[in-house]
Design a protein around this motif. Structure first.
Motif, PDB file in Angstrom:
ATOM      1  N   VAL A 195      16.847 -15.302 -24.282  1.00 51.42           N
ATOM      2  CA  VAL A 195      17.073 -15.805 -22.866  1.00 51.42           C
ATOM      3  C   VAL A 195      15.936 -15.077 -22.362  1.00 51.42           C
ATOM      4  O   VAL A 195      15.605 -13.978 -22.420  1.00 51.42           O
ATOM      5  N   ILE A 196      15.427 -15.631 -21.199  1.00 51.37           N
ATOM      6  CA  ILE A 196      14.362 -15.173 -20.482  1.00 51.37           C
ATOM      7  C   ILE A 196      14.762 -15.512 -18.924  1.00 51.37           C
ATOM      8  O   ILE A 196      15.045 -16.882 -18.784  1.00 51.37           O
ATOM      9  N   ILE A 197      14.879 -14.512 -18.068  1.00 50.88           N
ATOM     10  CA  ILE A 197      14.918 -14.594 -16.575  1.00 50.88           C
ATOM     11  C   ILE A 197      13.722 -14.503 -16.161  1.00 50.88           C
ATOM     12  O   ILE A 197      13.203 -13.521 -16.035  1.00 50.88           O
ATOM     13  N   ALA A 198      13.164 -15.759 -15.447  1.00 51.37           N
ATOM     14  CA  ALA A 198      12.184 -15.751 -15.009  1.00 51.37           C
ATOM     15  C   ALA A 198      12.163 -15.796 -13.414  1.00 51.37           C
ATOM     16  O   ALA A 198      12.355 -16.951 -12.772  1.00 51.37           O
ATOM     17  N   ASP A 199      11.984 -14.659 -12.756  1.00 55.03           N
ATOM     18  CA  ASP A 199      11.926 -14.569 -11.129  1.00 55.03           C
ATOM     19  C   ASP A 199      10.837 -14.753 -10.498  1.00 55.03           C
ATOM     20  O   ASP A 199       9.929 -13.912 -10.415  1.00 55.03           O
ATOM     21  N   GLU A 200      10.555 -15.995  -9.969  1.00 53.76           N
ATOM     22  CA  GLU A 200       9.710 -16.566  -9.009  1.00 53.76           C
ATOM     23  C   GLU A 200       8.409 -16.122  -9.923  1.00 53.76           C
ATOM     24  O   GLU A 200       7.343 -15.521  -9.299  1.00 53.76           O
ATOM     25  N   PRO A 201       8.295 -16.798 -11.352  1.00 47.35           N
ATOM     26  CA  PRO A 201       6.922 -16.373 -12.152  1.00 47.35           C
ATOM     27  C   PRO A 201       5.682 -16.921 -11.417  1.00 47.35           C
ATOM     28  O   PRO A 201       4.803 -16.575 -12.064  1.00 47.35           O
ATOM     29  N   THR A 202       5.353 -17.656 -10.679  1.00 51.50           N
ATOM     30  CA  THR A 202       4.675 -18.442 -10.169  1.00 51.50           C
ATOM     31  C   THR A 202       4.233 -18.343  -8.781  1.00 51.50           C
ATOM     32  O   THR A 202       3.301 -19.024  -8.160  1.00 51.50           O
ATOM     33  N   SER A 203       5.052 -17.543  -8.011  1.00 49.27           N
ATOM     34  CA  SER A 203       4.947 -17.321  -6.489  1.00 49.27           C
ATOM     35  C   SER A 203       3.375 -16.859  -6.305  1.00 49.27           C
ATOM     36  O   SER A 203       3.148 -15.988  -6.585  1.00 49.27           O
ATOM     37  N   GLY A 204       3.033 -17.689  -5.313  1.00 47.29           N
ATOM     38  CA  GLY A 204       1.476 -17.223  -4.820  1.00 47.29           C
ATOM     39  C   GLY A 204       0.498 -17.426  -5.662  1.00 47.29           C
ATOM     40  O   GLY A 204      -0.610 -17.458  -5.254  1.00 47.29           O
ATOM     41  N   LEU A 205       0.816 -18.438  -6.593  1.00 44.44           N
ATOM     42  CA  LEU A 205      -0.517 -18.664  -7.644  1.00 44.44           C
ATOM     43  C   LEU A 205      -1.042 -19.922  -7.415  1.00 44.44           C
ATOM     44  O   LEU A 205      -0.318 -20.701  -6.873  1.00 44.44           O
ATOM     45  N   ASP A 206      -2.415 -19.912  -7.755  1.00 44.29           N
ATOM     46  CA  ASP A 206      -3.075 -21.165  -7.628  1.00 44.29           C
ATOM     47  C   ASP A 206      -2.295 -22.442  -8.328  1.00 44.29           C
ATOM     48  O   ASP A 206      -1.828 -21.909  -9.499  1.00 44.29           O
ATOM     49  N   ALA A 207      -2.684 -23.435  -8.172  1.00 41.43           N
ATOM     50  CA  ALA A 207      -2.201 -24.773  -8.849  1.00 41.43           C
ATOM     51  C   ALA A 207      -2.444 -24.719 -10.315  1.00 41.43           C
ATOM     52  O   ALA A 207      -1.462 -24.803 -11.281  1.00 41.43           O
ATOM     53  N   THR A 208      -3.622 -24.364 -10.642  1.00 44.06           N
ATOM     54  CA  THR A 208      -3.996 -24.331 -12.077  1.00 44.06           C
ATOM     55  C   THR A 208      -3.455 -23.265 -12.845  1.00 44.06           C
ATOM     56  O   THR A 208      -2.849 -23.297 -13.896  1.00 44.06           O
ATOM     57  N   VAL A 209      -3.523 -21.990 -12.355  1.00 39.30           N
ATOM     58  CA  VAL A 209      -2.865 -20.905 -12.942  1.00 39.30           C
ATOM     59  C   VAL A 209      -1.162 -21.072 -13.095  1.00 39.30           C
ATOM     60  O   VAL A 209      -0.564 -20.698 -14.107  1.00 39.30           O
ATOM     61  N   GLN A 210      -0.513 -21.614 -12.031  1.00 38.87           N
ATOM     62  CA  GLN A 210       0.760 -21.794 -11.881  1.00 38.87           C
ATOM     63  C   GLN A 210       1.203 -22.710 -13.089  1.00 38.87           C
ATOM     64  O   GLN A 210       2.068 -22.344 -13.829  1.00 38.87           O
ATOM     65  N   ALA A 211       0.316 -23.747 -13.079  1.00 33.36           N
ATOM     66  CA  ALA A 211       0.432 -24.696 -14.359  1.00 33.36           C
ATOM     67  C   ALA A 211       0.588 -23.967 -15.962  1.00 33.36           C
ATOM     68  O   ALA A 211       1.229 -24.353 -16.820  1.00 33.36           O
ATOM     69  N   GLN A 212      -0.463 -23.071 -15.786  1.00 36.87           N
ATOM     70  CA  GLN A 212      -1.004 -22.300 -17.167  1.00 36.87           C
ATOM     71  C   GLN A 212       0.411 -21.467 -17.425  1.00 36.87           C
ATOM     72  O   GLN A 212       0.712 -21.463 -18.505  1.00 36.87           O
TER      73      GLN A 212
END
Length: 547
Positions: free
Chosen positions: A187-204
């Motif tokens: 199980v992974i708890i991912a707490d806002e793992p992409t908050s504030g990241l650019d769209a391309t980095v968020q997608a990656q």
């Protein structure tokens, strides 16, 4: 799965994670404030549950409670957390430490706070392997290299030896993901793992988590305020409001026909569903000089070229957006427009006045016409000031010292008018920014920009840190103010859904250059540049667009 998993991670039937009637509180003064009330859900292998809701709804509290990582004033008030049928809430600290990272791991929200600034990032990922595997030092180093390749790093030995401050925000987030997946947890708890990241980095980053889920059957609790991410990346959506789970449904069903009124309100607030008239196709040029004319603008910081030959024109009364990834030069361009940094070369005309050669003193009278709203208003406020002093700051800057006492009452009246324009009552005058919510602070920042009656307002990521419903309120406010006052906006943003909702024209920046610009409908509908197409392809929440 990893052969070194603890005995309790065996292939027992049933859900991998169960939360039953969970209630959590925080000690505040003499009493206890309940933050989570009777929340229940189950998660099977390979499933992704997105927990969504506004700030303070209890999302992160649930994630921390599962791992017994609540702060010192937090405590479990009731309910249980079970892993593969075994109750783990209330286990001794030693047994919980064995489970963390090995069976259940956490991707924290803020990599800056979560990484040790004085240790190399490779050794911090190595800690997980040292604690939870029997690998020797050489094998662990090889494994960390493999993990860094998995999260998309090149030159992995160089990355291993770097310190957190030498990495970008997206890179630091990838380090945390490498640490979270090192022992291949269930199980992974991912707490806002992409908050504030650019769209391309968020997608990656999200692709990395999704790839692990597919390969190993890892279940994921995805904590996010971004409904677009939730819609694209989850199997189930749980909606939290004031600590209660008001809806839990399969994602497709939630997007198509949410049952709860609050869920519908959240969905209707996403930028992809906002409708502002006369946007996107570009407006006819206004009468009089352009609000902003930029010609062959350049900015160097030593050998680094931050802005490289940028040119664009913004007509009066329109919204011109500048988009691009971090480091593309968009914020530097904004700071040049507002006189905060000088250009190295090129020409900037504001309302027909060439400001490129103006001294700071000569530029001063123009500052009242050109104001800026920063991404993080709290960081731009003097913490000693109340709202009256914060909003009145531009007025004091433009007045001679001898007149300040005489104009104090007049300034107060103008501050009250600016607050009312930003939909804040005069009762806020003597509050301090720390007493306000994020949305209220952003309204104060907008009032401060309005108080000098500007004609141009630069908006630097004005809603990126706000909940979706607050975002919608601020965007509607900006649209109303523009129509009432004829304001010109230069919007700096990495959120393409926001740009599409409120902008007329857009320029796409990459490595300091504009690679494409035009009417929003044209650029977003038929991008001429591959980079623009890649940015658009990385957007989350396409399923949430108006149907």
């Amino acid at each position: 799965m990893n052969g070194d998993s603890p005995p309790e991670s065996g292939a027992a039937p049933g859900p991998v994670l169960s939360v039953a009637d969970l209630s959590v509180g925080y000690r505040v003064g003499p009493g206890t404030r309940t933050a989570v009330r009777n929340v229940s859900f189950e998660l099977a292998e390979g499933q992704v549950l997105a927990l969504v809701g506004e700030s303070g709804s209890g999302k992160s509290t649930i994630g921390h409670a599962v791992l017994d990582l609540l702060p010192g004033n937090g405590r479990l008030l009731g309910g249980t957390v079970s892993y593969r049928g075994r109750t783990i809430s209330g286990l001794p600290a030693r047994q919980l430490r064995q489970l963390r990272g090995r069976a259940i791991s956490l991707i924290p929200q803020d990599p800056t706070l979560s990484l040790d600034p004085i240790r190399r990032v490779g050794s911090q990922v190595d800690d997980v392997l040292r604690l939870h595997t029997g690998l020797d030092a050489e094998a662990r180093r090889t494994k960390v290299h493999e993990l860094f390749e998995l999260v998309g790093f090149h030159d992995v030995e160089r990355r291993y030896r770097q310190f957190p401050h030498e990495l970008s925000g997206g890179m630091r987030q990838r380090v945390l993901i490498a640490a979270a997946v090192a022992a291949e947890p269930d199980v992974i708890i991912a707490d806002e793992p992409t908050s504030g990241l650019d769209a391309t980095v968020q997608a990656q980053v999200l692709d990395l988590i999704d790839d692990l889920r597919r390969r190993t059957g890892t279940a994921v609790v995805l904590i996010t305020h971004d409904l677009g991410v939730a819609a694209d990346r989850s199997d189930l959506v749980g909606v939290l409001r004031q600590g209660r789970l008001v809806e839990l449904a399969p994602t497709a069903e939630f997007v198509r026909s949410p049952r709860d009124d609050y869920s519908r309100h959240l969905l209707d607030s996403v930028p992809a569903r906002l409708e502002f008239p006369d946007r996107g196709s570009g407006r006819a040029p206004s009468h009089g000089p352009a609000a902003v004319e930029v010609t062959n603008l350049r900015k160097h910081y030593g050998d680094h070229v931050a802005v490289d030959g940028v040119s664009f024109t913004v007509e009066q009364g329109e919204t011109f957006a500048v988009v691009g990834e971090s480091g593309s030069g968009k914020s530097t361009t904004a700071r040049i427009l507002t006189g905060l940094v000088p250009a190295t070369a090129g020409r900037v005309r504001l309302l027909g006045t060439d400001v490129g050669d103006l001294s700071a003193k000569a530029f001063r009278p123009l500052r009242g016409d050109v104001q800026i709203v920063f991404q993080n208003p709290h960081a731009s406020f003097d913490p000693r000031f109340d709202v009256l002093s914060v909003v009145a700051e531009p007025l004091r800057s433009f007045q001679p010292v001898r007149s300040r006492h005489r104009l104090r009452r007049e300034n107060r009246d103008r501050v009250v008018a600016a607050l009312e324009a930003a939909s804040l009552p005069a009762s806020f005058l003597h509050r301090h920014p720390r007493e306000l919510s994020g949305g209220q602070r952003q309204r104060v920042a907008i009032a401060r920009a309005l108080v000098s009656d500007p004609r141009i307002v630069v908006l630097d990521e004005p809603v990126s840190a706000l909940d979706v419903s607050v975002q919608a309120q601020i965007l509607a406010l900006l649209d109303r103010l523009q129509r009432e006052r004829g304001l010109t906006y230069v919007l700096i943003s990495h959120d393409l859904a926001v740009v599409r909702a409120i902008s007329d024209h857009v320029a796409v920046m990459r490595h300091g250059r504009i690679v494409e610009q035009g009417a929003v409908a044209e650029v977003f509908g038929t991008p001429a540049c591959d980079y623009t197409a890649d940015l658009l392809g990385a957007m989350s929440g396409r399923q949430l667009a108006i149907r």
